[in-house]
Design an enzyme around this catalytic site. Structure first.
Site, mmCIF file in Angstrom:
data_model
loop_
_atom_site.group_PDB
_atom_site.id
_atom_site.type_symbol
_atom_site.label_atom_id
_atom_site.label_comp_id
_atom_site.label_asym_id
_atom_site.label_seq_id
_atom_site.Cartn_x
_atom_site.Cartn_y
_atom_site.Cartn_z
ATOM 1 N N SER A 393 0.828 -1.210 0.000
ATOM 2 C CA SER A 393 0.000 0.000 0.000
ATOM 3 C C SER A 393 0.861 1.258 0.000
ATOM 4 C CB SER A 393 -0.851 0.052 1.268
ATOM 5 O OG SER A 393 -1.521 -1.150 1.450
ATOM 6 N N HIS A 414 -2.417 -3.426 -6.209
ATOM 7 C CA HIS A 414 -2.824 -2.974 -4.872
ATOM 8 C C HIS A 414 -4.321 -3.176 -4.692
ATOM 9 C CE1 HIS A 414 -3.586 0.541 -1.909
ATOM 10 N NE2 HIS A 414 -3.411 -0.596 -1.259
ATOM 11 N N GLU A 426 -5.481 -0.915 -7.768
ATOM 12 C CA GLU A 426 -4.525 0.024 -8.360
ATOM 13 C C GLU A 426 -3.425 -0.822 -9.002
ATOM 14 O OE1 GLU A 426 -4.349 4.220 -5.997
ATOM 15 O OE2 GLU A 426 -3.599 2.469 -4.889
ATOM 16 N N ASN A 464 -4.098 6.414 -1.601
ATOM 17 C CA ASN A 464 -3.611 6.800 -0.277
ATOM 18 C C ASN A 464 -2.994 8.189 -0.280
ATOM 19 O OD1 ASN A 464 -4.568 4.619 1.156
ATOM 20 N ND2 ASN A 464 -2.792 3.344 0.630
#
Ligand code: T1G
Length: 638
Positions: A393, A414, A426, A464
């Site tokens: 991540s 991801h 992702e 993120n």
């Protein structure tokens, strides 16, 4: 017999020329004595994919879709729909206007308009209940759920499922109906309504709809079909359709529809074929790894799961079997399907057992040293042409790639937790990822039923990074005068299922704390930094799992905690900040603004290829309300 084949690639949408052509065909049949009936079918794998969404917002050419459907229904000669594939929205409405419907076994039927923030606008809300009943029709239209051929027959939506040549069956049916008064769907009575069943279904649908207008309108229109005539219902339906079509929610959901199609078009991958993948290795069968394993088994892959010990491997298998049991219990899977999936699963504590896989996805603890070591071992264990994918991540996948002799065969995949449910993946293009390896990452994610979005390498990738900006601004708002419950309330009324602080508590505060501590040494001292979250963690308030975080959770219920308010007031006092009342509008605009600004940075650094990719990530991975279009759309950046 007149057989009309709709051939309007890519999805036989009911665009103006298609409508005019079909209208003229019905006219021709009406005047040509030698024609005793009409069969309508579609070319390729679609019957009719619905109205042409690209025409929305533009002046509409006649005949409009409701006029075409009424014209078909009014035909004195039998019109039979030979539903060869997807009959969606206006496509199903055309079929409902026909006098008889035969579906191919592969056909999919539905009214997905609510997913575009609208309701059916060509009679679907009035004709479908006349065939399937009010409750079933309302459930389909208010959720956008598609049904298969057999379920459509059981619901009375289609009259038969062809087991041979579809068009030939339809021609035979039309021949049989010729000379008889047509069975016009609009002329059928609406079956009696089971009010309790309707209310139960409606409550469930409206709970999920959260802030979206279309599902409630679809329920209203279909429910009222039982209490009034067709004509009155059609007028109300059309007016509602037009009002919603021009609404902000519909514009946002149209943006999301086309964004999903655009995300598959990745720079540098034009004409690149993905590599063949049949056997996937998964290292780490914890929460993420077992979720990924379920998605892979559901997609038909062979899976080899590897853990550090035989016990851990056995536990991993148990966890996967447990998830499958849950799917059986909820009716999403039958016992045979469960057995088939487990038969394609192998677990082991030996890296050598990955020797024959095509792709490895690692889902071990997100620690650089652990993952780097693992990549070195994988590099030595798997086939030279196998692809290595990391589910990290936050770590830099280029560092992991550099630890191997095959950096061009390393890619990031991801997933989001729970990985067997969350749609987003992702797909991270590392510095040396080869185009066919990236294309393979996208193809595997798509086959897993996921929505792949390509991200470049930066800490936190797209999602993120944006989420960190969201968190930062939320904490600034705390110092400036707002409280967690006020910020959460503002974002929940904007459309998020949960506000930021409730989400922080749900995901746990310790990971972000560890990252802040890692970054402390290099943090710019002039950069505004809010210490409140650190104080919470120092006090052991790590979130819901710990029973307290930004909130307290007596009996699991989210409760405002004075201790947190006091902590916030103390932090303000320490910086001599005089708090001020902050309205919900300001809270929402500052948080959206922070996300969009971070989005601009990701676009400028070519981490994200397009603004709509960022919207998809935040909608499918972080609960951004789809009917708001995503942070970039909401900020007018798309
Ligand atoms: N209008 C215009 N373009 C469409 C379209 C549509 N309805 N559906 C798909 N496309 C484009 C899409 O943008 C893409 O373009 C290409 O076709 C392939 O799509 C009055 C008003 C049919 C199941 O909501 O669900 O009817 O990117 O990649 O995976 O009540 O497309 O290649 O340039 O999705 O094979 C209701 C929407 C409309 C169905 C095929 N209908 N479409 O899936 O292909 S509202 C829908 C789909 C309505 C009436 C109201 C899927 C599909 P490009 P794709 P696919």
């Amino acid at each position: 017999m007149l057989v009309v084949t709709v051939d309007n690639p890519p999805v036989n949408a009911a665009s103006a020329d298609m409508r005019q052509g079909l209208f003229a065909a019905i006219d021709h049949a009406a005047t040509a004595d030698e024609i005793i009936g009409v069969v309508i079918t579609g070319a390729g794998k679609t019957f009719v994919g619905g109205a042409d969404i690209r025409e929305f917002g533009k002046p509409m050419a006649e005949p409009l879709l409701p006029q075409l459907v009424n014209h078909i229904e009014a035909s004195e000669k039998p019109v039979v729909a030979a539903i060869n594939g997807a009959a969606l929205g206006g496509g199903l409405e055309i079929a409902l206007g026909c006098h008889h419907r035969i579906a191919a076994p592969v056909a999919k039927l539905g009214l997905p308009e609510v997913k575009l923030g609208i309701v059916p606008g060509a009679g679907g809300t009035q004709r479908l209940p006349r065939l399937a009943g009010v409750v079933a029709a309302a459930e389909m239209a208010a959720t956008g759920r598609m049904v298969g051929a057999e379920e459509a027959r059981a619901l009375g939506i289609v009259d038969a499922v062809a087991d041979g040549d579809l068009v030939a069956s339809a021609v035979a049916a039309a021949r049989d109906l010729a000379g008889r008064p047509p069975r016009r769907t609009g002329g059928l009575p609406v079956p009696a309504v089971d009010g309790e069943a309707f209310d139960r279904m409606a409550t469930k649908v409206l709970t999920c709809a959260r802030g979206q207008d279309a599902p409630g309108e679809a329920l209203r229109l279909i429910r009222s079909a039982a209490d009034r005539g067709l004509a009155e219902g059609l007028v109300d339906e059309r007016a509602t359709f037009i009002r919603l079509r021009d609404s902000e929610q519909a514009k946002a959901l149209r943006h999301v529809f086309f964004a999903e199609r655009a995300a598959a078009k990745v720079d540098g991958l034009e004409g690149i074929e993905p590599l063949w993948v049949a056997h996937i290795g998964i290292v780490g069968l914890g929460l993420m790894g077992s979720g990924i394993a379920i998605a892979a088994l559901d997609a038909g892959y062979a899976v080899t799961g590897v853990e550090t010990t035989a016990e851990a491997a056995a536990k991993g298998r148990e966890r996967i079997a447990g998830l499958l049991d849950r799917n059986v219990a909820s009716g999403r899977l039958d016992a045979a399907g469960r057995e088939k999936r487990l038969a394609r699963l192998t677990v082991s504590d030996r890296m050598e057992d990955l020797a024959e896989v095509d792709l490895v996805i690692e889902a071990v603890f997100d620690d650089l040293k652990v993952k780097t070591e693992l990549f070195k071992r994988l590099d030595a264990s798997v086939r030279p042409d196998a692809i290595l994918a990391t589910n990290t991540s936050y770590l830099d996948p280029d560092v992991l790639a550099a630890a191997t002799l095959r950096p061009e065969r390393v890619v990031g995949l991801h997933f989001f937790s729970p990985a067997n449910i969350m749609r987003l993946v992702e797909v991270v293009r590392c510095a040396k990822t080869a185009p066919d390896v990236l294309a393979t990452g996208l193809a595997v994610a798509k086959r897993l039923g996921k929505l792949p979005v390509v991200s470049g390498v930066t800490e936190g990738f797209i999602g993120n990074s944006i989420f960190s900006a969201y968190r930062r601004e939320a904490e600034f708002l705390l110092e400036d005068g707002a409280l967690p419950q006020e910020i959460d309330a503002a974002m929940e009324s904007y459309g998020f299922a949960m506000g930021p602080f409730a989400v922080f508590d749900l995901t746990g505060l310790e990971i972000a704390w560890a990252r802040r501590k890692r970054q402390a040494a290099t943090r710019d001292p002039n950069e505004r930094y809010v210490e409140i979250a650190d104080r919470l963690c120092e006090a052991g308030r790590f979130g819901q799992k710990a029973g307290r975080g930004w909130y307290a959770y007596p009996d699991g219920k989210r409760t405002v905690d004075r201790e947190v308010t006091a902590l916030i007031e103390a932090a303000r006092a320490k910086k001599a900040i005089v708090p001020r009342p902050i309205e919900a509008d300001e809270i929402v605009s500052r948080l959206l603004g922070a996300m969009a600004a971070e989005g601009d940075r990701l676009l400028a650094n070519r981490i994200a290829q397009r603004a709509s990719d960022i919207d998809l990530v935040m909608i499918n991975g972080y609960g951004f309300p789809a009917h708001k279009g995503g942070p970039m759309f909401a900020a007018g950046r798309t």
